[in-house]
Each structure stands twice: as C-alpha cells, then as structure tokens.
Design a protein around this motif. Structure first.
Motif, PDB file in Angstrom:
ATOM      1  N   LEU A  30      -3.218  -2.534 -10.938  1.00  0.00           N
ATOM      2  CA  LEU A  30      -2.416  -3.943 -11.148  1.00  0.00           C
ATOM      3  C   LEU A  30      -0.977  -3.871 -11.886  1.00  0.00           C
ATOM      4  CD1 LEU A  30      -5.490  -5.617 -12.750  1.00  0.00           C
ATOM      5  CD2 LEU A  30      -4.610  -6.283 -10.727  1.00  0.00           C
ATOM      6  N   ALA A  31      -0.804  -2.669 -12.651  1.00  0.00           N
ATOM      7  CA  ALA A  31       0.289  -2.574 -13.344  1.00  0.00           C
ATOM      8  C   ALA A  31       1.657  -2.115 -12.157  1.00  0.00           C
ATOM      9  CB  ALA A  31       0.563  -1.584 -14.412  1.00  0.00           C
ATOM     10  N   LYS A  32       1.142  -1.511 -11.211  1.00  0.00           N
ATOM     11  CA  LYS A  32       1.874  -0.914 -10.274  1.00  0.00           C
ATOM     12  C   LYS A  32       2.249  -2.107  -9.184  1.00  0.00           C
ATOM     13  CE  LYS A  32       3.955   2.349  -7.638  1.00  0.00           C
ATOM     14  NZ  LYS A  32       5.548   2.756  -8.156  1.00  0.00           N
ATOM     15  N   ASP A  33       1.322  -2.801  -9.053  1.00  0.00           N
ATOM     16  CA  ASP A  33       1.712  -4.052  -8.233  1.00  0.00           C
ATOM     17  C   ASP A  33       1.889  -3.694  -6.715  1.00  0.00           C
ATOM     18  OD1 ASP A  33       1.551  -6.783  -7.583  1.00  0.00           O
ATOM     19  OD2 ASP A  33       3.723  -6.967  -7.970  1.00  0.00           O
ATOM     20  N   GLY A  34       1.206  -2.530  -6.029  1.00  0.00           N
ATOM     21  CA  GLY A  34       1.548  -2.096  -4.755  1.00  0.00           C
ATOM     22  C   GLY A  34       0.486  -2.741  -3.931  1.00  0.00           C
ATOM     23  N   LEU A  40      -6.221  -6.551  -5.313  1.00  0.00           N
ATOM     24  CA  LEU A  40      -7.176  -6.579  -6.517  1.00  0.00           C
ATOM     25  C   LEU A  40      -6.867  -8.049  -7.002  1.00  0.00           C
ATOM     26  CD1 LEU A  40      -6.804  -3.492  -8.716  1.00  0.00           C
ATOM     27  CD2 LEU A  40      -8.893  -4.271  -7.601  1.00  0.00           C
ATOM     28  N   ARG A  41      -5.714  -8.461  -7.113  1.00  0.00           N
ATOM     29  CA  ARG A  41      -5.389 -10.044  -7.555  1.00  0.00           C
ATOM     30  C   ARG A  41      -5.944 -10.948  -6.437  1.00  0.00           C
ATOM     31  NH1 ARG A  41      -0.988  -7.192  -9.482  1.00  0.00           N
ATOM     32  NH2 ARG A  41      -0.642  -7.446 -11.690  1.00  0.00           N
ATOM     33  N   GLU A  42      -5.981 -10.789  -5.231  1.00  0.00           N
ATOM     34  CA  GLU A  42      -6.377 -11.669  -4.441  1.00  0.00           C
ATOM     35  C   GLU A  42      -7.997 -11.664  -4.317  1.00  0.00           C
ATOM     36  OE1 GLU A  42      -5.238  -9.800  -0.589  1.00  0.00           O
ATOM     37  OE2 GLU A  42      -3.006 -10.597  -0.998  1.00  0.00           O
ATOM     38  N   ALA A  43      -8.435 -10.587  -4.852  1.00  0.00           N
ATOM     39  CA  ALA A  43     -10.024 -10.644  -5.083  1.00  0.00           C
ATOM     40  C   ALA A  43     -10.337 -11.076  -6.418  1.00  0.00           C
ATOM     41  CB  ALA A  43     -10.666  -9.182  -4.868  1.00  0.00           C
ATOM     42  N   ASP A  67       0.729   2.524   7.125  1.00  0.00           N
ATOM     43  CA  ASP A  67       1.589   1.395   6.976  1.00  0.00           C
ATOM     44  C   ASP A  67       2.575   1.684   5.895  1.00  0.00           C
ATOM     45  OD1 ASP A  67       0.259   0.164   9.137  1.00  0.00           O
ATOM     46  OD2 ASP A  67      -0.828  -1.218   7.838  1.00  0.00           O
ATOM     47  N   ALA A  68       2.146   2.530   5.029  1.00  0.00           N
ATOM     48  CA  ALA A  68       3.008   2.796   3.713  1.00  0.00           C
ATOM     49  C   ALA A  68       3.820   4.277   3.839  1.00  0.00           C
ATOM     50  CB  ALA A  68       2.144   2.930   2.413  1.00  0.00           C
ATOM     51  N   TYR A  69       3.541   5.025   5.075  1.00  0.00           N
ATOM     52  CA  TYR A  69       4.036   6.300   5.240  1.00  0.00           C
ATOM     53  C   TYR A  69       5.638   6.343   4.971  1.00  0.00           C
ATOM     54  CZ  TYR A  69       5.454  10.447   7.881  1.00  0.00           C
ATOM     55  OH  TYR A  69       6.020  11.754   8.466  1.00  0.00           O
ATOM     56  N   PRO A  70       5.962   7.150   4.240  1.00  0.00           N
ATOM     57  CA  PRO A  70       5.301   8.448   3.754  1.00  0.00           C
ATOM     58  C   PRO A  70       4.981   8.204   2.337  1.00  0.00           C
ATOM     59  CG  PRO A  70       7.718   8.851   3.510  1.00  0.00           C
ATOM     60  CD  PRO A  70       7.516   7.465   4.131  1.00  0.00           C
ATOM     61  N   PHE A  71       5.715   7.579   1.627  1.00  0.00           N
ATOM     62  CA  PHE A  71       5.070   7.753   0.147  1.00  0.00           C
ATOM     63  C   PHE A  71       5.111   5.972  -0.568  1.00  0.00           C
ATOM     64  CE2 PHE A  71       7.821  11.500   0.411  1.00  0.00           C
ATOM     65  CZ  PHE A  71       6.617  12.486   0.084  1.00  0.00           C
ATOM     66  N   GLY A  72       4.939   5.073   0.537  1.00  0.00           N
ATOM     67  CA  GLY A  72       4.681   3.843  -0.093  1.00  0.00           C
ATOM     68  C   GLY A  72       3.481   3.354  -0.978  1.00  0.00           C
ATOM     69  N   MET A  73       2.476   4.327  -1.062  1.00  0.00           N
ATOM     70  CA  MET A  73       1.544   4.240  -1.967  1.00  0.00           C
ATOM     71  C   MET A  73       1.335   4.702  -3.095  1.00  0.00           C
ATOM     72  SD  MET A  73      -1.801   3.120   0.637  1.00  0.00           S
ATOM     73  CE  MET A  73      -2.821   2.648  -0.599  1.00  0.00           C
ATOM     74  N   LEU A  74       2.476   5.845  -3.318  1.00  0.00           N
ATOM     75  CA  LEU A  74       2.534   6.402  -4.489  1.00  0.00           C
ATOM     76  C   LEU A  74       2.163   5.462  -5.871  1.00  0.00           C
ATOM     77  CD1 LEU A  74       5.302   9.115  -4.095  1.00  0.00           C
ATOM     78  CD2 LEU A  74       2.814   9.615  -4.002  1.00  0.00           C
ATOM     79  N   ALA A  75       1.633   6.221  -7.054  1.00  0.00           N
ATOM     80  CA  ALA A  75       1.550   5.441  -7.912  1.00  0.00           C
ATOM     81  C   ALA A  75       2.322   6.143  -9.304  1.00  0.00           C
ATOM     82  CB  ALA A  75      -0.087   5.339  -8.513  1.00  0.00           C
ATOM     83  N   PRO A 288      -3.806   7.546  -6.277  1.00  0.00           N
ATOM     84  CA  PRO A 288      -5.276   7.227  -6.687  1.00  0.00           C
ATOM     85  C   PRO A 288      -5.716   5.957  -5.645  1.00  0.00           C
ATOM     86  CG  PRO A 288      -3.770   5.946  -8.146  1.00  0.00           C
ATOM     87  CD  PRO A 288      -3.087   7.028  -7.237  1.00  0.00           C
ATOM     88  N   LEU A 289      -6.817   6.078  -5.141  1.00  0.00           N
ATOM     89  CA  LEU A 289      -7.531   5.216  -3.945  1.00  0.00           C
ATOM     90  C   LEU A 289      -8.679   4.438  -4.586  1.00  0.00           C
ATOM     91  CD1 LEU A 289      -6.811   7.340  -1.002  1.00  0.00           C
ATOM     92  CD2 LEU A 289      -5.497   5.431  -1.580  1.00  0.00           C
ATOM     93  N   LEU A 290      -8.605   3.290  -4.168  1.00  0.00           N
ATOM     94  CA  LEU A 290      -9.585   2.355  -4.682  1.00  0.00           C
ATOM     95  C   LEU A 290     -10.793   2.223  -3.173  1.00  0.00           C
ATOM     96  CD1 LEU A 290     -10.973   0.555  -7.074  1.00  0.00           C
ATOM     97  CD2 LEU A 290      -9.400  -1.301  -5.998  1.00  0.00           C
ATOM     98  N   ARG A 291     -11.976   2.513  -3.463  1.00  0.00           N
ATOM     99  CA  ARG A 291     -12.846   2.500  -2.340  1.00  0.00           C
ATOM    100  C   ARG A 291     -12.206   2.788  -1.017  1.00  0.00           C
ATOM    101  NH1 ARG A 291     -16.134  -2.722  -2.175  1.00  0.00           N
ATOM    102  NH2 ARG A 291     -17.840  -1.444  -1.683  1.00  0.00           N
ATOM    103  N   TYR A 292     -11.898   3.746  -0.740  1.00  0.00           N
ATOM    104  CA  TYR A 292     -11.225   4.559   0.406  1.00  0.00           C
ATOM    105  C   TYR A 292     -12.325   4.764   1.433  1.00  0.00           C
ATOM    106  CZ  TYR A 292      -8.672   7.195   3.677  1.00  0.00           C
ATOM    107  OH  TYR A 292      -8.067   7.633   4.799  1.00  0.00           O
ATOM    108  N   ARG A 293     -12.445   4.047   2.604  1.00  0.00           N
ATOM    109  CA  ARG A 293     -13.358   4.220   3.490  1.00  0.00           C
ATOM    110  C   ARG A 293     -12.918   5.482   4.491  1.00  0.00           C
ATOM    111  NH1 ARG A 293     -15.543  -1.671   5.463  1.00  0.00           N
ATOM    112  NH2 ARG A 293     -16.880  -0.457   6.768  1.00  0.00           N
TER     113      ARG A 293
END
Length: 432
Positions: A30-34, A40-43, A67-75, A288-293
C-alpha cells in the motif's frame, strides 16, 4: 532439518507468524502504491488491519511482470538490488526478478533446507549440474550448498565427460540437476562401467514422473528427491521432498504462503484437490508478490510426514494451466514454434507440437505442412536448425503433406498434444 525451529513449527505458531508477515506485506504494498497496492485499494483494503483472509486479496500473474518489465514492480530502491535472475522462457523478454542481499540470504537458506531434506550434510560433496546464469537453478543450489557448509562442485549443465571425471575423482555423494540430465548422465556412467559414490539427488526444473524417479534411482543407485521453485517466487527451494518419505514436497510456509486455486474460477480448492499453485512471498524485499498464480497444477497435503516436518506438502506438478511445454528444463510455447515455422518459405500455418512421452525422457516433435518431394529434407534441416536457435533445445521436425494437420472452423486450433501411448496423433509420425 537445516532449521528445525521453522521446519517443525507448530501449526498455531506458524499461523500467527504468517498472519503478521502477511499484514506487514500489505502495508508495504500500500505504501509503495504500485500495481499491487492499487489493486489492494480497489479490493477495499486500505490498511493491513482490513485483512482477515488471504483469499480476499487480489492475485498477480506473469503478465503483470511482463507489463512492468524490467523493474516496474520493485518494492525497494533500484540501488538495493544486488542480483537479477529470470525465467528460462524461450524467445522475447525473460521474466526478470531482482534480489536484495537479504533475499539472496533467504534463498540460500531455502536451498540449504532442500539439500538437507535430501540427506546432504556439511560433510557432503555436491556435484551441481544445473545451469548457471540468468536461470536460477545453478546459482540457487550453489548458494545453498555453501550455506550448508558442504563442498560444491559448480559443474553447470552438459560437458558429460567432465562430469564423469569429477564423479570418479572427487566421489560426490549428492547430485543436483534436471531429471532428464540425471538419466543421460546415469546412462553415460553405466556405459563407462563406473561405480558411483552418490547417495542422493535433488532434481527439478521440469516435471517428472514416479516412473522416471525409479529409472534414475536404478541407474545411479541413489534416492531421488524432487525440488520446486520458480524465479518469480525466489527460485529453487520454495518446496522440496524429504529423503525419508519421498511423498510430496514440503513448502517452506514461513516464507511462502501457498494456496491452490481453481484455474477457471480463481476460488481456493480443498486440500487434495488439484489446483493452480499460488504463492504469496511476505518476507521477500525486492519483489514481494501477493497471491502469484504460477500456472502449475498440484494439490496440497497437510497429513503428518515421517520426517517430522510440519510444513504442508505439495504433490508433484501434474501439468500447466496453459499450453507451455517443458523439455529438458526449457519452457517451450507453441507460439514460439509457430514464429519459427512461419518464417520459413513454403511452410504452411498448420502445425502440431507433439510431446513424445513414450519413453521416460520426453522429446519434442514438430509436425508441420510444407513442400513435397526432394525439397523435404532441406526444409526439415532448416526448420530443425531454426528451432534449435530459437528454443535453445533440439526438436525433431516432420514435414507432412498439405491437409494432414486437422483444421477447425470455429474455436481454437489444437497446437500441442502429448503422445504417451497408442497410435500416432498424426499420420506420418508412426516412424518418428
């Protein structure tokens, strides 16, 4: 056990640990807001205190990483990333994963757990024949062996004559590699008349059956244990079999929260019911990943194990949600095969990828329609060479007459099939 306090933790104690770690992850995202924080907020999740159940949280998938390649999801800040690894997918862009120093230390401990579960000790010599590089297999096991205090032989994949030399001269007791290479190496050792000192092996990076386990154990005179992991979650060491039971892979639940979901509905499946493996990584820093399928299909088992570990066990992976094929540790998609076929003159856009499983080690057949007569050998050779360059593995190409591959007037064309027994899936493959 390498870490008995964690691997043998009581169910209640582990649940409390997991709950706290999950809430900590939610606060971080939530703090990272990625992308994950926004979902999470939408849920309706505005703070960690809102989290009562893992199943209420949104999922992530490989598409998010692409979609976030290469580092768009770094926390973490980019300068905190000390290593990058990625998927073994073929063609295009790999799925990249960043690691902090703490992530590497965690990964090393997980791989040490897997080695100890297979019978390794600080006195062991480990012949590591997983590939080194962007692929996580070789480096992960290497780090795990060092963390354990064992002697590691960083052989990497291939170079079979050199592998045999080390097996003979240094007499390792643990072998780590893909199961298909274990078969290849075992046959080479048998043909050379070698007496091996190996006691156990840790084999993964591709699905393998109980029949293949028996063949590996017969060839090498060892206990063969499975290991599971994927770069997005951390690499090998997410789960591993124990040598005592060899009956399911213990998931390191203190760091990887595991679920199985119905691939269609996304709803959790009950223990014992196959579903899509889904992981949450609350203690990872960089990614870190949340519920990664994952796309991998397996079931979960919480019954007590003879080894004393209280960690949940996952079955061997029984399949994939999509049409991906894993051959000798390399991910192959029909779309990659199609790109090669359609780049060759005279090849029609009608083909079938056949995974020949009539022998313990699967092989890849590519049946397509193309030129007839004396042009067939040249077309076959050109396609085989192009596929080898694109996929990184060899495939046997069979060029068939026009009209051989079935057409469909509606719906999706069937692009791949497993050939385990019975008649050939297409005319003309009988002698392939």
């Amino acid at each position: 056990m390498f870490e008995p306090a964690a691997e043998g933790m009581s169910t209640d104690e582990r649940a409390t640990l997991q709950r706290g770690a999950l809430r900590g992850l939610v606060d971080r995202l939530l703090a990272k807001d990625g992308v994950q924080g926004r979902r999470l907020r939408e849920a309706g999740i505005k703070a960690a205190a809102d989290v009562d159940d893992l199943a209420m949280l949104p999922t992530t998938a490989k598409r998010d990483l692409w979609d976030a390649y290469p580092f768009g999801m770094l926390a973490v800040p980019r300068e905190d990333v000390v290593a990058v690894h990625g998927s073994s997918g073929t063609g295009g862009r790999p799925t990249l994963v960043g690691y902090t120093r703490a992530d590497l230390e965690l990964w090393s401990r997980m791989c040490a757990r897997a080695l100890v579960a297979a019978g390794a000790t600080a006195e062991s010599t480990i012949q590591n024949a997983y590939g080194y590089g962007l692929f996580t297999g070789g480096i992960g096991i290497h780090q795990g062996g060092i963390t354990l205090g064992a002697t590691v032989l960083p052989m990497s994949a291939g170079q079979t004559e050199r592998q045999l030399t080390m097996l003979r001269d240094l007499r390792p007791d643990i072998l780590t590699c893909t199961p298909s290479y274990a078969i290849y190496l075992g046959e080479a050792a048998r043909n050379a008349g070698m007496e091996l000192s190996l006691k156990a092996g840790v084999f993964g990076a591709e699905p393998w059956s109980e029949a293949l386990r028996r063949q590996i154990e017969d060839l090498l005179g060892i206990k063969a244990c499975d290991i599971y992991g994927l770069s997005e979650v951390i690499g090998p060491g997410v789960a591993s079999e124990c040598i005592e039971a060899q009956d399911g892979l213990h998931v390191n639940e203190d760091h990887f929260l595991v679920e199985t979901l119905d691939p269609t509905t996304g709803k959790p499946t009950e223990d014992g019911v196959p579903g899509e493996l889904t992981f949450t990584t609350p203690t990872k820093e960089a990614l870190p990943l949340l519920r990664y399928r994952t796309g991998d299909i397996a079931s979960l088992n919480r019954a007590p194990c003879a080894c004393g570990r209280t960690l949940v066990r996952m079955s061997k992976v029984t399949g994939r949600v999509d049409d991906m094929v894993v051959i000798r540790g390399v991910n192959v998609y029909p779309s990659e095969v199609e790109a090669v076929l359609l780049a060759q003159p005279g090849i029609a856009p009608h083909y079938l990828v056949v995974v020949d499983r009539r022998t313990p080690t699967a092989r890849l057949l590519v049946a397509c329609e193309g030129p007839a007569g004396p042009e067939v050998p040249a077309a076959t050779d050109a396609l085989a060479d192009a596929l080898r360059q694109r996929l990184g593995i060899s495939a046997e190409v069979v060029v068939l007459p026009a009209g051989t591959v079935p057409r469909v007037e509606a719906g999706k064309a069937k692009r791949r099939v497993d050939w385990a027994d019975g008649p050939a899936p297409l005319p003309g493959l009988e002698t392939a």
